[in-house]
Design a protein around this motif. Structure first.
Motif, mmCIF file in Angstrom:
data_model
loop_
_atom_site.group_PDB
_atom_site.id
_atom_site.type_symbol
_atom_site.label_atom_id
_atom_site.label_comp_id
_atom_site.label_asym_id
_atom_site.label_seq_id
_atom_site.Cartn_x
_atom_site.Cartn_y
_atom_site.Cartn_z
ATOM 1 N N ARG A 156 9.172 -1.615 -3.500
ATOM 2 C CA ARG A 156 10.444 -0.919 -3.657
ATOM 3 C C ARG A 156 11.590 -1.792 -3.175
ATOM 4 N NH1 ARG A 156 11.258 4.543 -4.113
ATOM 5 N NH2 ARG A 156 9.075 4.871 -3.544
ATOM 6 N N CYS A 157 12.656 -1.857 -3.974
ATOM 7 C CA CYS A 157 13.838 -2.623 -3.587
ATOM 8 C C CYS A 157 15.077 -1.768 -3.843
ATOM 9 C CB CYS A 157 13.927 -3.923 -4.384
ATOM 10 S SG CYS A 157 15.305 -4.972 -3.885
ATOM 11 N N ARG A 158 15.821 -1.454 -2.773
ATOM 12 C CA ARG A 158 17.012 -0.619 -2.874
ATOM 13 C C ARG A 158 18.244 -1.450 -2.534
ATOM 14 N NH1 ARG A 158 17.555 4.814 -3.060
ATOM 15 N NH2 ARG A 158 15.371 5.124 -2.509
ATOM 16 N N LEU A 159 19.110 -1.626 -3.536
ATOM 17 C CA LEU A 159 20.314 -2.442 -3.373
ATOM 18 C C LEU A 159 21.553 -1.677 -3.846
ATOM 19 C CD1 LEU A 159 18.802 -5.772 -4.733
ATOM 20 C CD2 LEU A 159 19.611 -5.433 -2.398
ATOM 21 N N SER A 160 21.562 -0.362 -3.626
ATOM 22 C CA SER A 160 22.693 0.462 -4.051
ATOM 23 C C SER A 160 23.929 0.159 -3.207
ATOM 24 C CB SER A 160 22.339 1.949 -3.916
ATOM 25 O OG SER A 160 21.195 2.255 -4.682
ATOM 26 N N GLN A 161 25.090 0.177 -3.849
ATOM 27 C CA GLN A 161 26.375 -0.023 -3.181
ATOM 28 C C GLN A 161 26.401 -1.315 -2.373
ATOM 29 O OE1 GLN A 161 27.487 3.449 -0.901
ATOM 30 N NE2 GLN A 161 28.126 4.559 -2.715
ATOM 31 N N CYS A 162 25.986 -2.389 -2.978
ATOM 32 C CA CYS A 162 25.937 -3.680 -2.279
ATOM 33 C C CYS A 162 26.905 -4.717 -2.869
ATOM 34 C CB CYS A 162 24.513 -4.235 -2.295
ATOM 35 S SG CYS A 162 23.395 -3.371 -1.170
ATOM 36 N N LYS A 163 27.829 -4.279 -3.727
ATOM 37 C CA LYS A 163 28.824 -5.173 -4.325
ATOM 38 C C LYS A 163 28.173 -6.326 -5.099
ATOM 39 C CE LYS A 163 32.238 -4.065 -0.771
ATOM 40 N NZ LYS A 163 33.141 -4.577 0.280
ATOM 41 N N ILE A 164 27.087 -6.005 -5.767
ATOM 42 C CA ILE A 164 26.367 -7.014 -6.551
ATOM 43 C C ILE A 164 27.042 -7.175 -7.914
ATOM 44 C CG2 ILE A 164 24.162 -7.593 -7.648
ATOM 45 C CD1 ILE A 164 22.816 -5.900 -5.464
ATOM 46 N N THR A 165 27.202 -8.423 -8.330
ATOM 47 C CA THR A 165 27.704 -8.730 -9.673
ATOM 48 C C THR A 165 26.578 -9.406 -10.459
ATOM 49 O OG1 THR A 165 28.533 -10.921 -9.076
ATOM 50 C CG2 THR A 165 30.013 -9.049 -8.702
ATOM 51 N N ASP A 166 26.910 -9.913 -11.640
ATOM 52 C CA ASP A 166 25.871 -10.582 -12.420
ATOM 53 C C ASP A 166 25.396 -11.871 -11.741
ATOM 54 O OD1 ASP A 166 28.265 -11.822 -12.823
ATOM 55 O OD2 ASP A 166 28.156 -11.853 -15.008
#
Length: 375
Positions: free
Chosen positions: A13-23
């Protein structure tokens, strides 16, 4: 780690919600997943600036036959139909593993829904959950979606189409899926339709559920113009002994005590399945609560959650509720009565039940007249 931070558990499981990730971040993430695609099962990227370019990168992972991803959450990610092209192309080439897809709050539109539908109609597709809330979908998208589900109805379990331009005509299309005996849909969310559902849509929906009542467990029609006439139709489903509905949400549906008469009559004749009922923000009043109380006092009633917020209930309604719960104390766990009409005496009566170990009531939520204290 925090709720919105990185969370990886044994590579599953990998949770990266609301992390300001772009392409740019997606480049690194997908590179890692392409080199080791077989372990990750759940990927959450909600509320990031992923966009279509990021989805295209993620799609290169999904099309890998060694990829075993089961859950992909991409809500609030600024995805358009261009991203859907890449996503659906990948899922068509490797359709058998993904079980849960969330594209809510993206500008997918009808064109994107049509692409997703080409995945759903694939007999090898095993998708169980599809969330398309607030995706600018209209009846045109419903045509493609329901056509796909009619040709492959047996896998999807949870469908969220809330906050779209669906309306009565869209509900009629969805109903053709529900009446299919091979349909196994358990959850249907149609709340807050921008062309509100009326009793016309309820006619088609309830007709379908009467012909195939045994699978649907959770129905949300909140924020629609259902009204008393629509509730009367829904009640004909609830009184069916084969109906297994556990959750019914009808918030802000213009229901009065007239609708409560039909609803409670149905629940008295078939009281053992419904677990969660939300009638908040309707003009139910004390007379409606008295009717609902006749359901609660039935020893076969197994209702666990009852929400009656902003329903013009006074202490008189609380008397009926507490009397019913005293006669059948073992099932209700949560009672919510937010609103400005419940006084001190009503509040005290309900809270006594919460504090009494003989009752199973665990949570009582009341906001009294001009009070700021939440119980």
């Amino acid at each position: 780690m925090t709720e919105y931070g990185v969370k990886c558990t044994k590579g599953l499981r990998c949770r990266l919600s609301q992390c300001k990730i772009t392409d740019e971040g997606c480049v690194a993430l997908t590179s890692a997943l392409r080199s080791n695609p077989s372990h990750l099962r759940h990927l959450h990227l909600s509320d990031n600036n992923v966009g279509d370019s990021g989805v295209k990168l993620i799609s290169t992972v999904l099309e890998n036959p060694h990829c075993k991803l089961e859950t992909l959450t991409l809500s609030w990610c600024k995805i358009k139909d261009e991203g859907c092209v890449a996503l659906t192309s990948a899922l068509r080439s490797n359709p058998s593993h993904l079980r849960h897809l969330d594209l809510s709050h993206n500008n997918v539109g009808d064109s994107g829904v049509k692409l997703i539908s080409t995945v759903l109609e694939n007999p090898h597709c095993k998708l169980e959950t599809l969330k398309l809330s607030q995706c600018n979908m209209t009846d045109e998208g419903c045509v493609a979606l329901t056509s796909a589900l009619r040709s492959n109805p047996s896998h999807l379990r949870h469908l969220d189409l809330s906050d779209n331009n669906v309306g009565d005509s869209g509900v009629k299309l969805i109903s053709t899926v529900l009446e299919n005996p091979h349909c196994k849909l358990k959850t249907l969310k149609l709340n807050w339709c921008n062309f509100p559902i009326t009793d016309e849509g309820c006619v088609a929906l309830t007709s379908a559920l009467r012909s195939n009542p045994s699978h649907l467990r959770h129905l949300d029609l909140s924020d629609n113009n259902v009204g008393d006439s629509g509730v009367k139709l829904i009640s004909t489903v609830l009184e069916n002994p084969h109906c297994k509905l556990e959750t019914l949400k009808l918030m802000r549906c213009k229901i009065t005590d007239e609708g409560c008469v039909a609803l409670t009559s149905a629940l008295r004749s078939n009281p053992s399945h419904l677990r969660h009922l939300n009638l908040s923000d309707n003009n139910v009043g004390d007379s409606g609560v008295k009717l609902i109380s006749t359901v609660l006092e039935n020893p076969h009633c197994e209702l666990e959650t009852l929400e009656l917020n902003w329903c013009n209930i006074t202490d008189e309604g609380c008397v009926a509720l507490t009397s019913a719960l005293r006669s059948n104390p073992s099932h209700l766990r949560e009672l919510s009565l937010y609103g400005y009409h419940v006084g001190d005496s009503g509040e005290k009566q309900i809270c006594k039940l919460r504090d009494d170990p003989h009752y199973k009531l665990e949570t009582v939520s009341i906001l009294g007249w001009l009070k700021n204290d939440f119980i």
